[in-house]
Design a protein around this motif. Sequence first.
Motif, PDB file in Angstrom:
ATOM      1  N   PHE A   1     -13.237 103.944  26.219  1.00  0.00           N
ATOM      2  CA  PHE A   1     -12.107 103.244  25.625  1.00  0.00           C
ATOM      3  C   PHE A   1     -12.522 102.065  24.728  1.00  0.00           C
ATOM      4  N   VAL A   2     -13.817 101.936  24.479  1.00  0.00           N
ATOM      5  CA  VAL A   2     -14.298 100.790  23.705  1.00  0.00           C
ATOM      6  C   VAL A   2     -13.612 100.717  22.337  1.00  0.00           C
ATOM      7  N   GLU A   3     -13.527 101.840  21.647  1.00  0.00           N
ATOM      8  CA  GLU A   3     -12.918 101.840  20.320  1.00  0.00           C
ATOM      9  C   GLU A   3     -11.406 101.665  20.395  1.00  0.00           C
ATOM     10  N   ALA A   4     -10.799 102.204  21.443  1.00  0.00           N
ATOM     11  CA  ALA A   4      -9.337 102.134  21.570  1.00  0.00           C
ATOM     12  C   ALA A   4      -8.865 100.703  21.801  1.00  0.00           C
ATOM     13  N   ILE A   5      -9.628  99.946  22.587  1.00  0.00           N
ATOM     14  CA  ILE A   5      -9.253  98.560  22.872  1.00  0.00           C
ATOM     15  C   ILE A   5      -9.378  97.736  21.589  1.00  0.00           C
ATOM     16  N   GLY A   6      -8.309  97.113  21.188  1.00  0.00           N
ATOM     17  CA  GLY A   6      -8.311  96.344  19.960  1.00  0.00           C
ATOM     18  C   GLY A   6      -7.880  97.157  18.750  1.00  0.00           C
ATOM     19  N   ARG A   7      -7.896  98.486  18.865  1.00  0.00           N
ATOM     20  CA  ARG A   7      -7.450  99.348  17.763  1.00  0.00           C
ATOM     21  C   ARG A   7      -6.062  99.919  18.023  1.00  0.00           C
ATOM     22  N   ASP A   8      -5.854 100.459  19.214  1.00  0.00           N
ATOM     23  CA  ASP A   8      -4.586 101.117  19.529  1.00  0.00           C
ATOM     24  C   ASP A   8      -3.554 100.101  20.014  1.00  0.00           C
ATOM     25  N   ASP A   9      -2.323 100.295  19.575  1.00  0.00           N
ATOM     26  CA  ASP A   9      -1.208  99.468  20.045  1.00  0.00           C
ATOM     27  C   ASP A   9      -0.692 100.099  21.330  1.00  0.00           C
ATOM     28  N   VAL A  10      -1.103  99.532  22.457  1.00  0.00           N
ATOM     29  CA  VAL A  10      -0.799 100.101  23.769  1.00  0.00           C
ATOM     30  C   VAL A  10       0.337  99.326  24.414  1.00  0.00           C
ATOM     31  N   VAL A  11       1.275 100.037  25.002  1.00  0.00           N
ATOM     32  CA  VAL A  11       2.421  99.397  25.642  1.00  0.00           C
ATOM     33  C   VAL A  11       2.318  99.534  27.158  1.00  0.00           C
ATOM     34  N   PHE A  12       2.956  98.598  27.853  1.00  0.00           N
ATOM     35  CA  PHE A  12       3.066  98.643  29.308  1.00  0.00           C
ATOM     36  C   PHE A  12       4.497  99.029  29.642  1.00  0.00           C
ATOM     37  N   VAL A  13       4.658 100.151  30.343  1.00  0.00           N
ATOM     38  CA  VAL A  13       5.984 100.681  30.648  1.00  0.00           C
ATOM     39  C   VAL A  13       6.041 101.114  32.110  1.00  0.00           C
ATOM     40  N   ILE A  14       7.229 101.535  32.509  1.00  0.00           N
ATOM     41  CA  ILE A  14       7.444 102.044  33.859  1.00  0.00           C
ATOM     42  C   ILE A  14       7.545 103.556  33.808  1.00  0.00           C
ATOM     43  N   ASN A  15       6.728 104.231  34.598  1.00  0.00           N
ATOM     44  CA  ASN A  15       6.735 105.691  34.650  1.00  0.00           C
ATOM     45  C   ASN A  15       6.600 106.326  33.270  1.00  0.00           C
TER      46      ASN A  15
END
Length: 210
Positions: free
Chosen positions: A49-63
């Motif tokens: 996940f090294v490249e994904a961290i800082g590149r991808d817009d990741v959301v925190f959601v429920i289920n």
Amino acid sequence: MTDIERRGGIPAEIRADEDGIKVSGYAAVFGEITDIGGYFREVIERGAFVEAIGRDDVVFVINHDGLPLARTRSGTLRLSEDEHGLHMETVLDPEDPDVKSIVGKMKRGDLDKMSFAFRADVQEWDDAQDPPLRTIKKASLYDVSIVTTPAYDGTSIGLRSLESARAEAEKAREAAQRKKENDLAAKRRIAERRATTEQRIRGIRQDATP
């Protein structure tokens, strides 16, 4: 979006203080082999996940659903990699109506497991093992989620990638076989030309002998 898979099952840490509702934990663990429905096994490689961290817009959601309670783009969701796995941390706003609706369930343990949604960008298959072993070497991230019941969604996607890997391996075997056959044919032609040339040379020598 059809390539998205979901994995999870790691307990989350949830606590409340004057700053808000803190949720933290590992969404993914490196080096641990997981059985995916008996169809194949899967392991995530450190650094996936090294490249994904800082590149991808990741959301925190429920289920894996609904409006985001936090996200990396706004800085309210923090993701990091260490030797153990993919770690997440967020502080939820206790005044947010969506947070209020779930905080009791989180504290009771009704929502207490971490999960994540990803796409396998680089993967390897060991089809010699039974069941086959899939190694996720690089992945894109879509969300991290706290869930009621962890699921291993995306089995069919994994199986399609396995079939694709098998097809590529078969093509490679066929290409190697064709090359071997072509090399043997070329060696035979060279040997035949040499034999013909030697015969001609012997004939010329015999004709030249008085």
